[in-house]
Write a protein that holds these residues in place. Sequence first.
Motif, PDB file in Angstrom:
ATOM      1  N   ILE A   1       0.832  -1.213   0.000  1.00  0.00           N
ATOM      2  CA  ILE A   1       0.000   0.000   0.000  1.00  0.00           C
ATOM      3  C   ILE A   1       0.863   1.258   0.000  1.00  0.00           C
ATOM      4  O   ILE A   1       0.471   2.281  -0.558  1.00  0.00           O
ATOM      5  CB  ILE A   1      -0.992   0.011   1.189  1.00  0.00           C
ATOM      6  N   SER A   2       2.045   1.183   0.625  1.00  0.00           N
ATOM      7  CA  SER A   2       2.940   2.339   0.615  1.00  0.00           C
ATOM      8  C   SER A   2       3.476   2.603  -0.785  1.00  0.00           C
ATOM      9  O   SER A   2       3.611   3.760  -1.212  1.00  0.00           O
ATOM     10  CB  SER A   2       4.110   2.117   1.583  1.00  0.00           C
ATOM     11  N   PHE A   3       3.798   1.547  -1.499  1.00  0.00           N
ATOM     12  CA  PHE A   3       4.314   1.686  -2.864  1.00  0.00           C
ATOM     13  C   PHE A   3       3.310   2.415  -3.753  1.00  0.00           C
ATOM     14  O   PHE A   3       3.671   3.251  -4.584  1.00  0.00           O
ATOM     15  CB  PHE A   3       4.630   0.308  -3.448  1.00  0.00           C
ATOM     16  N   PHE A   4       2.013   2.109  -3.542  1.00  0.00           N
ATOM     17  CA  PHE A   4       0.974   2.733  -4.367  1.00  0.00           C
ATOM     18  C   PHE A   4       0.380   3.997  -3.717  1.00  0.00           C
ATOM     19  O   PHE A   4      -0.552   4.590  -4.267  1.00  0.00           O
ATOM     20  CB  PHE A   4      -0.142   1.724  -4.650  1.00  0.00           C
ATOM     21  N   GLY A   5       0.895   4.396  -2.557  1.00  0.00           N
ATOM     22  CA  GLY A   5       0.406   5.595  -1.888  1.00  0.00           C
ATOM     23  C   GLY A   5      -1.018   5.481  -1.387  1.00  0.00           C
ATOM     24  O   GLY A   5      -1.768   6.462  -1.405  1.00  0.00           O
ATOM     25  N   LEU A   6      -1.383   4.300  -0.872  1.00  0.00           N
ATOM     26  CA  LEU A   6      -2.766   4.039  -0.469  1.00  0.00           C
ATOM     27  C   LEU A   6      -2.937   3.965   1.059  1.00  0.00           C
ATOM     28  O   LEU A   6      -3.936   3.439   1.535  1.00  0.00           O
ATOM     29  CB  LEU A   6      -3.249   2.720  -1.090  1.00  0.00           C
ATOM     30  N   GLN A   7      -1.995   4.529   1.808  1.00  0.00           N
ATOM     31  CA  GLN A   7      -2.027   4.362   3.262  1.00  0.00           C
ATOM     32  C   GLN A   7      -3.322   4.842   3.896  1.00  0.00           C
ATOM     33  O   GLN A   7      -3.824   4.231   4.842  1.00  0.00           O
ATOM     34  CB  GLN A   7      -0.841   5.106   3.901  1.00  0.00           C
ATOM     35  N   GLN A   8      -3.882   5.945   3.381  1.00  0.00           N
ATOM     36  CA  GLN A   8      -5.075   6.494   4.016  1.00  0.00           C
ATOM     37  C   GLN A   8      -6.277   5.572   3.906  1.00  0.00           C
ATOM     38  O   GLN A   8      -7.238   5.697   4.678  1.00  0.00           O
ATOM     39  CB  GLN A   8      -5.417   7.848   3.403  1.00  0.00           C
ATOM     40  N   TYR A   9      -6.229   4.615   2.975  1.00  0.00           N
ATOM     41  CA  TYR A   9      -7.340   3.677   2.798  1.00  0.00           C
ATOM     42  C   TYR A   9      -7.143   2.400   3.610  1.00  0.00           C
ATOM     43  O   TYR A   9      -8.049   1.570   3.681  1.00  0.00           O
ATOM     44  CB  TYR A   9      -7.501   3.324   1.319  1.00  0.00           C
ATOM     45  N   PHE A  10      -5.971   2.243   4.201  1.00  0.00           N
ATOM     46  CA  PHE A  10      -5.671   1.044   4.983  1.00  0.00           C
ATOM     47  C   PHE A  10      -5.017   1.484   6.300  1.00  0.00           C
ATOM     48  O   PHE A  10      -3.883   1.132   6.602  1.00  0.00           O
ATOM     49  CB  PHE A  10      -4.752   0.106   4.195  1.00  0.00           C
ATOM     50  N   VAL A  11      -5.772   2.260   7.061  1.00  0.00           N
ATOM     51  CA  VAL A  11      -5.247   2.887   8.272  1.00  0.00           C
ATOM     52  C   VAL A  11      -4.795   1.848   9.291  1.00  0.00           C
ATOM     53  O   VAL A  11      -3.741   2.004   9.935  1.00  0.00           O
ATOM     54  CB  VAL A  11      -6.306   3.824   8.891  1.00  0.00           C
ATOM     55  N   ASN A  12      -5.553   0.776   9.463  1.00  0.00           N
ATOM     56  CA  ASN A  12      -5.188  -0.226  10.460  1.00  0.00           C
ATOM     57  C   ASN A  12      -3.881  -0.922  10.118  1.00  0.00           C
ATOM     58  O   ASN A  12      -3.082  -1.251  11.008  1.00  0.00           O
ATOM     59  CB  ASN A  12      -6.311  -1.263  10.610  1.00  0.00           C
ATOM     60  N   THR A  13      -3.662  -1.145   8.833  1.00  0.00           N
ATOM     61  CA  THR A  13      -2.409  -1.765   8.415  1.00  0.00           C
ATOM     62  C   THR A  13      -1.229  -0.847   8.711  1.00  0.00           C
ATOM     63  O   THR A  13      -0.201  -1.278   9.253  1.00  0.00           O
ATOM     64  CB  THR A  13      -2.449  -2.093   6.908  1.00  0.00           C
ATOM     65  N   GLU A  14      -1.376   0.417   8.356  1.00  0.00           N
ATOM     66  CA  GLU A  14      -0.305   1.370   8.631  1.00  0.00           C
ATOM     67  C   GLU A  14      -0.073   1.519  10.130  1.00  0.00           C
ATOM     68  O   GLU A  14       1.076   1.566  10.591  1.00  0.00           O
ATOM     69  CB  GLU A  14      -0.630   2.732   8.020  1.00  0.00           C
ATOM     70  N   ALA A  15      -1.146   1.575  10.893  1.00  0.00           N
ATOM     71  CA  ALA A  15      -1.021   1.715  12.346  1.00  0.00           C
ATOM     72  C   ALA A  15      -0.307   0.509  12.950  1.00  0.00           C
ATOM     73  O   ALA A  15       0.501   0.652  13.876  1.00  0.00           O
ATOM     74  CB  ALA A  15      -2.401   1.878  12.972  1.00  0.00           C
ATOM     75  N   GLY A  16      -0.588  -0.690  12.434  1.00  0.00           N
ATOM     76  CA  GLY A  16       0.050  -1.891  12.957  1.00  0.00           C
ATOM     77  C   GLY A  16       1.550  -1.895  12.759  1.00  0.00           C
ATOM     78  O   GLY A  16       2.317  -2.252  13.670  1.00  0.00           O
TER      79      GLY A  16
END
Length: 260
Positions: free
Chosen positions: A209-224
């Motif tokens: 998701i970071s590669f595609f710049g999609l962090q805001q759509y996968f908040v729980n993944t980024e938070a983890g």
Amino acid sequence: MPFPINPALRRMEDHLYNTLDLPKGSEVLDAGCGVGHVAMYFARKGLRVQGIDLVENHILWAERDIKAQGLDSQVSVRVGDYHHLDHISDTSLDGVFTMETFVHANDGRKVLNEFFRVLKPGGTLALYEYWHVSDQEIPSDVPKHILESAKRVNKYGAMPTEELLTKGVLRNWLKEQGFVDVEETDLSENIAPMSFFFYLLGYIPFLIISFFGLQQYFVNTEAGVQGYRGLKRGLWGYASYKAKKPLGDTNTSDTGLRRR
């Protein structure tokens, strides 16, 4: 729940139950009950629980499970907002608790004022929530992407109060609202193993998701992932807060602010 997580969650729930330290039959509010797991667990331990949550689907799910487990007489849930506990009478509850839901408040002081109002004199408030260091305490060598992640998680995870909760702030808010015997216990080391598990679980998805710049759509993944990195650097932590409403104090104002 996945096998590695369930025992850890149960230990934290037991810690919360012991912090409340209320006799069987006590009436408590689960402020942000989700699908009712904690409420039902406490009901099986003898408490009478009212649960509120903003998400209607959570309440529907909780009602189904409460009925299936035969806990209708011990647990009641409804859609509700802890900023406005109008359905609960003054000085009517023995305890109130949150578990990682207070951070979502739009006005944390107003929420604490409502908790104070509905508690009986001598009643117990228990909050299990995150804290973070102030900007001035952030080491200069902390990677920028970790700090950017924290801001993004707060924004898209709808956690406006979390942005304000530097270490010690919540303890001070409790005292300002008139609570006494305020105790703050750092539990950061207790949650580190589970935080590491979420880091491992989310690492590969986070890279994608970071590669595609999609962090805001996968908040729980980024938070983890980023949350564990921040925890290891001491940028944030986790604490329990216990406080009491003074015996004999039933004083609240018409404006919803404590009379001092």
